[in-house]
Enzyme design. Sequence first.
Site, PDB file in Angstrom:
ATOM      1  CD  GLN A  95      -2.617  -1.026   2.728  1.00 17.51           C
ATOM      2  OE1 GLN A  95      -2.496  -0.064   3.490  1.00 17.51           O
ATOM      3  NE2 GLN A  95      -3.481  -1.999   2.948  1.00 17.51           N
ATOM      4  CG  HIS A  97      -1.554   5.223   3.385  1.00 12.86           C
ATOM      5  ND1 HIS A  97      -2.583   4.381   3.053  1.00 12.86           N
ATOM      6  CD2 HIS A  97      -0.787   4.539   4.275  1.00 12.86           C
ATOM      7  CE1 HIS A  97      -2.451   3.235   3.719  1.00 12.86           C
ATOM      8  NE2 HIS A  97      -1.363   3.313   4.459  1.00 12.86           N
ATOM      9  CD  GLU A 132       0.270   2.637   7.880  1.00 11.12           C
ATOM     10  OE1 GLU A 132       0.702   1.477   7.727  1.00 11.12           O
ATOM     11  OE2 GLU A 132      -0.877   2.986   7.530  1.00 11.12           O
ATOM     12  CG  HIS A 257       3.410   0.722   3.969  1.00  8.85           C
ATOM     13  ND1 HIS A 257       2.906   1.817   3.303  1.00  8.85           N
ATOM     14  CD2 HIS A 257       2.416   0.307   4.808  1.00  8.85           C
ATOM     15  CE1 HIS A 257       1.671   2.067   3.714  1.00  8.85           C
ATOM     16  NE2 HIS A 257       1.352   1.153   4.625  1.00  8.85           N
ATOM     17  NE  ARG A 276      -6.417  -2.683  -0.556  1.00  8.60           N
ATOM     18  CZ  ARG A 276      -7.387  -1.821  -0.273  1.00  8.60           C
ATOM     19  NH1 ARG A 276      -7.810  -0.986  -1.203  1.00  8.60           N
ATOM     20  NH2 ARG A 276      -7.929  -1.784   0.920  1.00  8.60           N
TER      21      ARG A 276
END
Length: 393
Positions: A95, A97, A132, A257, A276
């Site tokens: 993925q 973001h 994250e 990641h 993705r």
Amino acid sequence: MRPSVRWSGAGSSHEHAPRLRLGSTTLIAELEGRSPSGSPEAEVWFGDHPGHPARVPDGRALGDWLASPDAPEGTPDRLPYLLKILAAGSPLSIQAHPSKAQAEGGFAREEAAGIPRDAATRTYRDANHKPEIIVALSDRFLALAGLRDLAATRRLLAVIGSAAEPLQAVLDEHPDDAAALAAALAWVLSPAAEPAVSEIIAAATDAASDDFVEELALVRHLQSHYPGDPGIVVAMLLNLVILRRGQGVFVPAGVLHAYVEGLGVEIMAASDNVLRGGLTPKHIDVAELTAILDPRPGPAPVLDPAAAGVRVFTGGVPDFRLTQVSSGPGAGVDMPVNGVAIAVATSGEVELTGAGTGSRCALRPGSAVLITPDEGSVSVSGSGEVFVAEPGQ
């Protein structure tokens, strides 16, 4: 701190059945000290995310409690972060973001186009970014994070031999490393590359090298779970990260990641925006992925704070930071808290005492408590470990 709004760690994945099958049948149960349920358990969520909110003892969702008169003065209606216990029993999808600006633009475009927010082809489900951090709770946590130095990737492809020549050729078309890697990613995920990708995977599965033992073992591992998936070749472009317990990795906007294996505590900005890049049956928007991608190669952003007792994990974003507090017999460990915090125990037995109200809460592994802004700081006593999530500074 409000003992009346604590909750125990029992939950499931917001990504429903496909993600649940990737969870572990034992890791979360072992953490919580209970017998395994017999079904895979991928995630336990602690937060007010509407997809799977924590609930207070009277049955209300946490978000409803935060917005109610029961919350003390200064409590925000929504949390800027989401805290999870994550158990990867099988490799999770690759993925990336978007940044805040990219999320705002993408969300506006898809809203204007009338794409339902729950549509399988929807990319931007909100207008927020999603940086994250994950910190390993298992003795070994396997992850992929960031694009590997191109010279090292070329050496890995050389080990694979002639099957990798088409990919090498794509890399050779661009003198700039970042441009080369972006082009390689787009090519690997394109339908035109399918025959070459299959040959690369087959050759890599049979290859051997003293310099890339773990990387080639990962190829075989991924092939056993996702036969022929182009994400296996994408993974060969990424840094393989093997975290020890207590080490973490920060994933900023645009960084590819994947979490492969292990148990960890994860904190992220409150968002559902995921693009993705393989190892999934779900929709892959190659054009949008490459548009938001940070293709610069470099080492994985591993976090390993040196301090003992209180270790702070931060990516320098305003949405969150995560603090690991270890306490033992004797005096408690004091720590200030910023805004609304959530503390989840991960080992032993600990007791939290709020400085503002004097309220106390005992926690066992997997259970959590909300710390409200009127406390200012908390003291952690007992023998165990707790992770405290709070807004960043």
